[in-house]
Design an enzyme around this catalytic site. Structure first.
Site, mmCIF file in Angstrom:
data_model
loop_
_atom_site.group_PDB
_atom_site.id
_atom_site.type_symbol
_atom_site.label_atom_id
_atom_site.label_comp_id
_atom_site.label_asym_id
_atom_site.label_seq_id
_atom_site.Cartn_x
_atom_site.Cartn_y
_atom_site.Cartn_z
ATOM 1 N N ASP A 62 46.388 35.870 72.441
ATOM 2 C CA ASP A 62 46.420 37.321 72.596
ATOM 3 C C ASP A 62 45.020 37.840 72.926
ATOM 4 O O ASP A 62 44.310 38.376 72.084
ATOM 5 C CB ASP A 62 46.940 37.947 71.298
ATOM 6 C CG ASP A 62 47.433 39.348 71.531
ATOM 7 O OD1 ASP A 62 47.491 39.766 72.705
ATOM 8 O OD2 ASP A 62 47.766 40.026 70.547
ATOM 9 N N GLU A 121 60.752 17.943 81.920
ATOM 10 C CA GLU A 121 59.594 17.837 81.028
ATOM 11 C C GLU A 121 58.810 19.145 81.077
ATOM 12 O O GLU A 121 58.513 19.649 82.163
ATOM 13 C CB GLU A 121 58.714 16.683 81.494
ATOM 14 C CG GLU A 121 57.617 16.341 80.521
ATOM 15 C CD GLU A 121 56.823 15.136 81.017
ATOM 16 O OE1 GLU A 121 57.154 14.007 80.608
ATOM 17 O OE2 GLU A 121 55.892 15.332 81.812
ATOM 18 N N CYS A 153 66.417 71.576 85.339
ATOM 19 C CA CYS A 153 66.887 72.384 86.473
ATOM 20 C C CYS A 153 68.268 72.994 86.234
ATOM 21 O O CYS A 153 68.809 73.646 87.118
ATOM 22 C CB CYS A 153 66.909 71.541 87.743
ATOM 23 S SG CYS A 153 68.224 70.323 87.751
ATOM 24 N N LYS A 193 58.048 35.111 73.693
ATOM 25 C CA LYS A 193 57.270 36.003 72.833
ATOM 26 C C LYS A 193 57.859 36.059 71.431
ATOM 27 O O LYS A 193 59.077 35.970 71.260
ATOM 28 C CB LYS A 193 57.283 37.415 73.419
ATOM 29 C CG LYS A 193 56.630 37.535 74.768
ATOM 30 C CD LYS A 193 55.254 38.142 74.610
ATOM 31 C CE LYS A 193 54.708 38.693 75.886
ATOM 32 N NZ LYS A 193 54.743 40.113 76.005
#
Ligand code: IVH
Length: 687
Positions: free
Chosen positions: A125, A117, A428, A331
């Site tokens: 928001d 459940e 580098c 979301k």
């Protein structure tokens, strides 16, 4: 008490209660039973009485929501139970995985036959806050902060009308209510329209407006912004002093029943959109129905939240270091926009991974302007055929780094250029190569590569690692560029004159920085392990490992099997730790550190012997200090267990006073609070 005063007091109390009840009807049940003007009449009556009898005004009276004097800064508040985050899902497959994980974990503990459940809610928001009620009275409100320590925004919280200043009904001794502060869309538009007309700040979205208002130092400003609040959870609840959270757990068995109890206490809960459902089909139906309703909601949401409804089961599932395992944020798909790629650069990360990054024509997506987006790796660029000059769809999901999704081939200009992976490290010049079956290229320069070195040092000196206050990112960049730092060992070899050669540092701050470096020579084992930047070893894993092995030597010697016996360490992490300590170079660094007196102490030893020097002490600061910024001095105080208040009161133990001290100094002298200067303060913390 005189009969008349008693009568007035009763009348005031009656008016307060009546107004509070109407607030509950309005904010909790969305069902006002009187008109706005009738409400105003009650408020005016109360205001009149209180103006005649100011000594009868209570701190919880509904009139006490007008804002108070502006603050200099926010105090910090430690959450008694951390305010964690939520794990995220973006697809129904992710949600299915979550449900499967829940089932398999529960099956280890109970006989589970039916679907689980779930309690479903909107993911509002806004901003998470904690409200502390003691004996039913709101005593403070704080932001989430880093989850452990937030900011004291009580003054701004008090002006939010949907937040009761006192609870009704059957409230416990102590109650931490957790929920979201947000701004309705209509209030956001009104605020921006007003600000456009009056030259005020224009906010990009309701969330930013809510954050800006809640974190405004002037609560009078917050009181003019219409903020709202909905409770969705809780922290500490004490009914019975000896057994926090126990009594209430006997009484309430499910998440939804606790929220019903909250409503009975007068707290606003977003019940209209709550649903208790069964199994994966229940949660996905809920998600789809909310996707349909999303645009008609009066406020912004960025998804929905599922929680296992049974509190017993929540406890069985437990927490990871950053989020509960019984909850999930599902979301909404990210916001997308189209813009053009004007170039592709590559970035070198801490572990040497080379990531191509698209430089974009700036574009506004989901409330922010974006000018860079990740392209992940060369393989993705080829697969999607993304070229410089292409118009591309970019996506931004919540706080995730924006990414380029695909090029729009129909819009492709004639002169696009394909991307070619660099053949050597752009920083580098070391060769780059793919390791085993990884997709990413890595620079092979290791710490010879200044990009890796800089990122590695930033990590190693950060708060959860060596924690050297005042050793910021810019200084690290400069010292690496000037050749003073070639490895972590060099940090502990820096001299005052080295530091002085960097124009960022003045003499005094150089001395202070050296003291801070010196003080960091004996970190806790977990901080040390975290500082090493071993792949897959985050803060929580570093703590688990440190507590399990207790000494650095035993971690260095640990076999894969030994490592696997640590809670939450899987084979990937175990292998990565083994690999790290089997590399001569890393052992070399550890030995060099040791030879100059830098080595870790067990967390246990650290806890028992390093009792924090300023534990329980309350500081205020005034005036300009000769060598420290406010931020640094606050950090020193907090790292040593003290707290800083923005204003001074009799509760303060110390006032640190610098140049041009103001009213706080007068107050401290008048009230016998110990006044110390920077030097005396440094002595206090053994610097
Ligand atoms: S429950 C352990 N429920 O989402 C955290 N959070 O991503 C429990 N949020 O910081 C949070 N609406 O600010 C929960 N209905 C809701 C929420 C919600 C919004 C926010 C909250 C939290 C963030 C986590």
């Amino acid at each position: 008490m005189f009969e008349r005063t008693k009568l007035i007091k009763n009348k005031i109390e009656h008016l307060c209660k009546t107004i509070e009840e109407h607030n509950v009807h309005y904010y909790c049940y969305d069902n006002p039973i009187i008109s706005d003007s009738e409400y105003d009449v009650l408020m005016n009556e109360l205001l009149n009485l209180e103006s005649m009898y100011p000594n009868l005004i209570t701190e919880y009276s509904p009139t006490q929501r007008v804002g108070s004097t502006p603050l200099e800064s926010f105090n910090k508040i430690e959450h008694s139970i951390p305010m964690l985050s939520l794990s995220n899902a973006f697809t129904s497959e992710d949600v299915e995985l979550f449900n499967k994980r829940v089932i398999s974990s529960l099956l280890k503990k109970i006989d589970l036959r039916d679907d689980v459940e779930y309690f479903c809610d909107l993911k509002l928001d806004g901003l998470a806050i904690n409200l502390r009620y003691e004996n039913g009275i709101l005593v403070h409100g704080s932001t989430r902060g880093d989850g452990y320590i937030g900011e004291d925004v009580t003054a701004n919280i008090r002006v939010i009308r949907s937040i009761p200043l006192r609870l009704i009904g059957d409230f416990p001794k102590i109650l931490d209510v957790r929920g979201e502060v947000l701004m309705y869309n209509v209030d956001f538009e009104n605020l921006n329209n007003y600000n456009i007309r009056n030259g005020g700040r224009v906010f990009v979205n309701p969330r930013n407006a809510a954050a800006g208002s809640l974190r405004n130092l002037d609560s009078k400003v917050s009181s003019m912004r219409k903020l709202r609040f909905f409770a969705y959870g809780w922290g500490k609840i004490i009914d019975d002093q000896s057994a926090p959270n126990k009594l209430f757990k006997c009484q309430y068995k499910t998440h939804d029943s606790v929220l019903d109890w909250f409503i009975s206490l007068g707290l606003p809960v977003n019940k209209r959109y709550h649903k208790v459902v069964s199994g994966i089909s229940g949660i996905l139906d809920y998600y789809n129905s909310i996707v349909n309703d999303r645009d008609s909601l009066p406020y912004g949401i960025d998804g929905v939240v599922y929680k296992v409804n049974s509190l017993d089961r929540q406890e069985m599932l437990g927490y990871s270091s950053r989020a509960p395992k019984f909850a999930l944020a599902h979301k909404f798909l990210a916001e997308e926009a189209v813009t053009q790629i004007i170039g592709i650069d590559v970035q070198v990360g801490r572990t040497g991974v080379i990531t191509p990054v698209a430089r974009l024509k700036p574009i506004f997506v989901g409330g922010v302007t974006i000018s860079n987006a990740t392209l992940h790796n060369e393989h993705e660029i080829r697969r999607k055929d993304i070229r410089i000059g292409d118009f591309v769809v970019i996506r931004r999901a919540g706080d995730v780094i924006p990414e380029v999704v695909y090029p729009i081939i129909d819009l492709r200009p004639v002169n696009t250029t394909p991307f070619h992976m660099v053949v050597s490290c752009p920083i580098c010049s070391s060769s780059i190569k793919r390791i085993d079956n990884e997709i990413a290229y890595r620079c092979t320069g290791g710490l010879y590569c200044s990009a890796q070195l800089k990122q590695g040092l930033k990590h190693a000196l950060s708060r959860k690692a060596f924690n050297i206050v005042g050793f910021g990112e810019k200084l690290i960049d400069k010292l690496v560029d000037l050749g003073y730092l070639k490895s972590l060992v060099d940090v502990f070899r820096l001299s005052c004159s080295d530091l002085m050669k960097v124009e960022l540092v003045a003499e005094k701050s150089a001395t202070n920085l050296l003291r801070a470096i010196n003080n960091a020579r004996k970190p806790s084992l977990s901080n040390f392990i975290f500082a090493m930047g071993i792949r897959h070893v985050g803060e929580a894993t570093a703590i688990d490992i440190a507590n399990n092995f207790n000494t650095l030597e035993s971690i260095i010697q640990a076999s894969i099997d030994d490592l696997l016996s640590v809670k939450d360490v899987g084979s990937k992490t175990a292998e990565s730790i083994r690999l790290f300590f089997s590399e001569e170079h890393n052992i070399g660094i550890i030995n060099s550190l040791k030879s100059i007196g830098v080595y870790p102490l067990s967390d246990e030893y650290y806890k028992s012997n390093n009792l924090k020097l300023l534990e329980g002490k309350l500081f205020a600061i005034t005036g300009r200090l000769p060598d420290y910024s406010r931020e640094d001095i606050v950090k020193h105080i907090e790292d040593n267990g003290g707290r800083v208040t923005s204003n001074i009161s009799k509760k303060n133990h110390y006032l640190i006073a610098g140049e041009s001290s103001g009213k706080k100094l007068d107050f401290a002298i008048d009230n016998g609070i110990k006044v110390i200067d920077q030097k005396a303060f440094m002595k206090l913390i053994d610097l």
